[in-house]
Each structure stands twice: as structure tokens, then as C-alpha cells.
Design an enzyme around this catalytic site. Structure first.
Site, short mmCIF file in Angstrom:
data_model
loop_
_atom_site.label_atom_id
_atom_site.label_comp_id
_atom_site.label_asym_id
_atom_site.label_seq_id
_atom_site.Cartn_x
_atom_site.Cartn_y
_atom_site.Cartn_z
N GLU A 48 9.39 10.22 1.34
CA GLU A 48 9.15 10.01 -0.09
C GLU A 48 7.93 10.80 -0.55
O GLU A 48 6.82 10.59 -0.04
CB GLU A 48 8.95 8.51 -0.36
CG GLU A 48 8.80 8.21 -1.84
CD GLU A 48 8.70 6.72 -2.14
OE1 GLU A 48 9.30 5.91 -1.41
OE2 GLU A 48 8.02 6.38 -3.12
N LYS A 84 7.02 -3.35 -0.96
CA LYS A 84 7.69 -2.09 -0.58
C LYS A 84 6.66 -0.95 -0.55
O LYS A 84 6.65 -0.11 0.34
CB LYS A 84 8.83 -1.78 -1.56
CG LYS A 84 9.71 -0.61 -1.18
CD LYS A 84 9.22 0.72 -1.68
CE LYS A 84 10.20 1.82 -1.33
NZ LYS A 84 9.70 3.16 -1.66
N ASP A 98 8.71 0.29 16.31
CA ASP A 98 9.99 -0.15 15.74
C ASP A 98 9.79 -0.64 14.30
O ASP A 98 9.34 -1.77 14.08
CB ASP A 98 10.51 -1.29 16.65
CG ASP A 98 11.84 -1.85 16.20
OD1 ASP A 98 12.24 -1.60 15.05
OD2 ASP A 98 12.47 -2.55 17.00
N HIS A 126 4.53 11.30 -9.19
CA HIS A 126 5.87 11.49 -8.63
C HIS A 126 6.49 12.77 -9.17
O HIS A 126 7.11 13.54 -8.43
CB HIS A 126 6.77 10.30 -8.99
CG HIS A 126 6.63 9.17 -8.03
ND1 HIS A 126 7.59 8.23 -7.84
CD2 HIS A 126 5.64 8.85 -7.18
CE1 HIS A 126 7.19 7.36 -6.93
NE2 HIS A 126 6.01 7.72 -6.52
C1 MEV Z 1 7.32 3.37 -4.75
O1 MEV Z 1 7.86 3.83 -3.54
C2 MEV Z 1 6.35 2.24 -4.50
C3 MEV Z 1 5.83 1.55 -5.75
O2 MEV Z 1 6.91 1.11 -6.56
C4 MEV Z 1 5.01 0.37 -5.28
C5 MEV Z 1 4.56 -0.55 -6.39
O3 MEV Z 1 5.22 -0.62 -7.42
O4 MEV Z 1 3.54 -1.23 -6.17
C6 MEV Z 1 5.00 2.49 -6.58
#
Ligand code: MEV
Length: 440
Positions: free
Chosen positions: A88, A281, A297, A394
């Protein structure tokens, strides 16, 4: 009618080249070029390729992923350059930026809260429960004696078996009991060690009750396996500074407002599972990248982390924030059952280099490094979200990906980067821009 060749028997014993031939002839429109492409990712050194093939079944090629590094991580006073494997765009850049930010404010501090790993033997007891419990202490002695051959070496390294419990779960399922055992596995993740002990326990348990009680067929083993939920294999990573030391942020946001909105953002993730999932995430963007780079892992780490996030009964944030006495504190508690010896860590050529880059850490030190990277990633994501939004960063990476795809030259990349500072980036807009700059 054309015969369907999409099923096959004896595939796993075919030679690699024959596997690829069958695959490309039956699943691709352009077999020759796909065959060529797959082979182009083979390691040029046959010995190295053999090692990679040995990790899995039916391998036909290698799957390249970017291997990056995030420098300037100061963790417990030591400086690291952290290896990260992730596809990513902007994750490594975000981790590096957060590492540099905190480097100037004392770095990351970590604490290993525990290193306990768990395993279970799940069984049914069809007889009188009092017989199971009355004989259990004797059964335990036999079980422990029977694994001595497996445990002796681990004990020499400072590890072994710690707690040994018989748990009655008959309220949840008829006749269901569990042997829950805790292990210390030192610098190894310990999956093989734990599973070997558990399988031996189940044999010993079965034969003990067969030989020592009138309930000969009373005990039915269902399964023996480690638990990937290790809430007591826990590390805390933390950053803190005076609010005014946070400095100023994009969009003219001052330190006070930043600290307040940052804390609000964390609290929202603490109370709302929808936001918590995305928040966590982001943390795993950092954690998984280091876990993969060091040959650990990531499925086990993810599964454990998400269960831990749900420990109160409602899925919540893994990180927390506090503002007290003019101080800004931000921390992450995360269970991380990782190893720095055994498994892939010593076999995968790049995982070995990752560990060398980290100066061959102990498993505890690696827990600290991984947790700090997760916290850095979370800090960077929240910083963007409450200031500029994440799309700016991004899109910069997205633009580069499109430019590379369109085979832009160095000077085109530079002028496109300037041009798209304040414009909407899409594949078509970038392609059109390149066309006009080429014509000019
Ligand atoms: C993107 O991979 C991760 C985010 O969405 C985490 C977040 O929103 O805190 C930017």
C-alpha cells in the site's frame, strides 16, 4: 465438444515446469507469454529458489512485494531502521514521517507486559465428573513427565511449561472440558513446540484415564492446538510530550487544537466499532509490514489483535490517548506472539536480512519494534485525518504509480507532480496531461 482440462489429478507430484505448462495452457489466453512472465520471477540462483519453493506446495513462481525501510525509529533509546513489506503506497512514508516526528520528542518507549503463550487440548468427558477431577493431579504428573523429552531443550533456553489448568466448560457444551496450558517459548514463536507438547498431552491424558479409572472409554479427545489468542503476550508502545512541543500542523492547526482533536479521534475509535475497525487497520498497516519482513505469521498476529480489540465485548481501538497536566500521551497495547529464531525467520533470505538490519533482536525487542511501528502508523494516519485528510498523501503516490505505468520520463514526472498539486488525479487526467506535455 472440447474436453475440459481444468481439473487434474497428481498435480502436486508433477515437475514445476509441467505444472506451469498445464496451468498456462488451460487458464490463460496467451500461454507462451504467461509462462515467460512467471519464469521471469524465478530466483536466478537455483539454490535460493529451492528454499523459496520449500515454504509452500505447488509453487510456480514468486510473488514480488515491495521491501522498504522506515529509518529514524528511536525506540527505548536505540535507533532502528525498520524493514517493511507492504504494497500500500504511503504506509512506509507515513511510518518514516511519524518516526522522525517522535525522534525529536524522545522517541518511542515500550514495556513488555508479558510473554505467555497458550495452547489447548479440547476433550469430552462422558463419565462422572468427580472421577476426572479426582485423578487430575496424577494425570498432570504423567503428562508433564511424558513431554520431558520435548521440553528439556526449551527449559535450557529459559522457557517451558508454566500453567496447567483443567477447565470445566460443560455449561457451554455438554461434556466439554479443556486443558489450558501456558508456555514460555523465549525467542521462538513456538508453534511447533507448543503443538508437539499438546499432542503428547492428549495421548497421555487419554491413556492415563483408560488405565487409572473405571471410566475406560470416558475420555474423548477432540483436538489439540495452540491458541492464537495470547492476551498475555503483550507489549505497550508509547509516545508523549508537552502539548506545546507538538508544534504546528498543516492548515495552520496549533498544538492545543491538534491534541484535542487527536484525542477526540481516538475516543471515537474507542466507542464506535465501525471506526475502530478502520483505525486498527491503520495500526496493522505498520504491524503486518514488519511482521512479514521478519518472517513472522501475520495471520496469527492479526487474529490475536482483533480478538484483543474485542476483549470488553465490544470491538474497540487498540490505541489510547490522554491529555493530562499539559502532557500529550498516546499509546498502544497489543499482543504480539513473534519469534526471532526458528520458522521462516532463519530460512527466508530477506527475513534474515531484516533481522540483521534490526541487529538481531530478541523476540521481546522485536515486539517493541513492531508495536512502535504500529503506533507510528496510527499517529501518522490520525494526524493526516484531522488536518489535511489522507487523500493528499495517497494521491501523491497514486500519481507516481500512474506515471510509472504510463512510462513517464523523469522530467514528465517532475512537471506532472507540479501540475497536479491542486488538481484532481485520475488515470485519464494524467494520460491527457502527458499527451499535451509531449506535444509541447
Ligand atoms: C488506510 O490504509 C488506513 C487508514 O484508513 C487508517 C485510519 O483511518 O486510521 C488511513
Amino acid at each position: 465438444m472440447k474436453q475440459d482440462n481444468k481439473t487434474i489429478s497428481g498435480f502436486s507430484s508433477m515437475r514445476k515446469r509441467d505444472k506451469i505448462k498445464w496451468l498456462v495452457e488451460n487458464f490463460f489466453k496467451d500461454p507462451e507469454s504467461v509462462m515467460h512472465e512467471l519464469k521471469s520471477y524465478w530466483h536466478k540462483n537455483d539454490e535460493q529458489q529451492k528454499i523459496l519453493d520449500g515454504f509452500s506446495e505447488n509453487t510456480i513462481s514468486n510473488f514480488p512485494m515491495p521491501f522498504g525501510v522506515a529509518p529514524n525509529f528511536v525506540i527505548d533509546g536505540k535507533t532502528y531502521c525498520v524493514p517493511m513489506v507492504i504494497e500500500e503506497s504511503s504506509v512506509v512514508a507515513a511510518a518514516s514521517a511519524a518516526a522522525k516526528f517522535w525522534m525529536k520528542r524522545g522517541g518511542f518507549k515500550t514495556e513488555i507486559i508479558g510473554t505467555e503463550k497458550l495452547g489447548q487440548v479440547h476433550f469430552l468427558w462422558h463419565g462422572d465428573p468427580s472421577i476426572l477431577f479426582t485423578h487430575f493431579d496424577d494425570a498432570k504428573k504423567v503428562m508433564l513427565a511424558d513431554v520431558e523429552g520435548i521440553v528439556a531443550n526449551m527449559r535450557k533456553r529459559g522457557g517451558g511449561i508454566q500453567k496447567f489448568e483443567l477447565i470445566d466448560l460443560t455449561q457451554k457444551k455438554e461434556n466439554y472440558y479443556q486443558l489450558r496450558v501456558s508456555f514460555e517459548t523465549c525467542d521462538s514463536m513456538g508453534a511447533n513446540f507448543i503443538n508437539s507438547c499438546l499432542e503428547q498431552f492428549s495421548h497421555s491424558l487419554k491413556s492415563f484415564y483408560f488405565n487409572h479409572s473405571q471410566e475406560k472409554q470416558g475420555l474423548e479427545i477432540i483436538m489439540s492446538i495452540l491458541s492464537n489468542y495470547n492476551p498475555n503476550c503483550l507489549v505497550r508502545a508509547k509516545v508523549s510530550c508537552k502539548i506545546e512541543e507538538l508544534g504546528d500542523f498543516p492548515n495552520g492547526m496549533g498544538a492545543e487544537l491538534f491534541a484535542k482533536e487527536f484525542k477526540d479521534a481516538v475516543e471515537i475509535a474507542e466507542i464506535d466499532p465501525y471506526r475502530a475497525t478502520t483505525h486498527n487497520k491503520g495500526i496493522f498497516n505498520g504491524i503486518d509490514a514488519v511482521v512479514i519482513a521478519t518472517g513472522n505469521d501475520f495471520r496469527a498476529i492479526e487474529a490475536c489483535g482483533h480478538t484483543f480489540a474485542n476483549k470488553s465485548g465490544s470491538y474497540s481501538s487498540l490505541s489510547h490517548c490522554r491529555i493530562e497536566g499539559g502532557n500529550f500521551e498516546f499509546w498502544l497495547d497489543i499482543p504480539l506472539a513473534v519469534g526471532t529464531v526458528g520458522g521462516l525467520t532463519n530460512l527466508h533470505p530477506i527475513a534474515k536480512r531484516s533481522l540483521e538490519m534490526l541487529e538481531n533482536p530478541s523476540a521481546k525487542e522485536l515486539m517493541s519494534i513492531i508495536a512502535a511501528t504500529g503506533l507510528a502508523q496510527n499517529f501518522a494516519a490520525l494526524r493526516s485525518l484531522i488536518t489535511t485528510g489522507i487523500q493528499k498523501g495517497h494521491m501523491k503516490m497514486h500519481l507516481l504509480n500512474i506515471l510509472n505505468h504510463l512510462k513517464a520520463t523523469e522530467s514528465q514526472i517532475k512537471s506532472a507532480t507540479d501540475h497536479f498539486q491542486d488538481k484532481v488525479i485520475s488515470f485519464n487526467s494524467v494520460r491527457d496531461f502527458l499527451k499535451t506535455t509531449t506535444l509541447n
